[in-house]
Design a protein around this motif. Sequence first.
Motif, PDB file in Angstrom:
ATOM      1  N   LYS A  31      10.844  72.286 -14.347  1.00 37.92           N
ATOM      2  CA  LYS A  31       9.577  72.815 -13.837  1.00 37.92           C
ATOM      3  C   LYS A  31       9.813  73.912 -12.799  1.00 37.92           C
ATOM      4  CE  LYS A  31       8.959  69.191 -10.327  1.00 37.92           C
ATOM      5  NZ  LYS A  31       8.077  68.089  -9.851  1.00 37.92           N
ATOM      6  N   CYS A  34      10.840  77.065 -14.697  1.00 42.23           N
ATOM      7  CA  CYS A  34       9.662  77.682 -15.310  1.00 42.23           C
ATOM      8  C   CYS A  34       8.793  78.379 -14.261  1.00 42.23           C
ATOM      9  CB  CYS A  34       8.843  76.631 -16.045  1.00 42.23           C
ATOM     10  SG  CYS A  34       9.666  75.960 -17.503  1.00 42.23           S
ATOM     11  N   THR A  40       5.569  78.938 -18.970  1.00 44.06           N
ATOM     12  CA  THR A  40       5.214  77.539 -19.178  1.00 44.06           C
ATOM     13  C   THR A  40       6.396  76.769 -19.752  1.00 44.06           C
ATOM     14  OG1 THR A  40       4.440  77.888 -21.443  1.00 44.06           O
ATOM     15  CG2 THR A  40       2.845  78.231 -19.654  1.00 44.06           C
TER      16      THR A  40
END
Length: 207
Positions: A31, A34, A40
């Motif tokens: 995460k 990203c 995403t």
Amino acid sequence: MSTPDKSIDPRLLASAKAEFMKQGFLKAELKTICANADITTGAVYKRYKGKEDLFCAVVEDIVNALSDFMASRSEVELSAFSNEEIYSSWIMSYDAMVPMFRMLYEYRDTFALLIGKAAGTRYEDFNHEFVLQMSRAYVRYYNEARKRGMAKADITQEEFHVLISSFWTCVCEPFVHDMSWAQMEEHCRIVCRFFNWKEVIMLERPR
């Protein structure tokens, strides 16, 4: 049919490299990668199976470069070498060694990842496996020199493995400690003085 957005790939890999270098593979967060790449997680999974595949993509170029480097030195027909060529292959010199350091320095960030932060990936045993490859190559050259009566010392495969492991550690450590190129050059000279393979195998110049 829509055209895939190729502009994502460079910033994804750059973000992944930065996160892996900071955290190592195990603690790196997909995460975070990203978020820093402004993409995403879905965009990642369209390109890679997961975090490990992404790590492997980051280090792919240095893995291939090392594979090619090893092949150029091990996949050769030694019987075609002259005695002088076999003799010269054991002489450690700056000119002979520095191309390896230059190549590794070109990939210094991803090389540091590969050798120091790959735990949990398919490359976590890379150092051990690469040492095994190097050891087999050295043993081939040693057996050829021995067969020609040029190597007088009796060195076992196990001893070669120990020596090559030490040698590879000496090659890797400057990258672990992020040395400058000037420091690398001096380190290369020191390594050449330290690993006197001619003395190790008691090599005699062919008559």
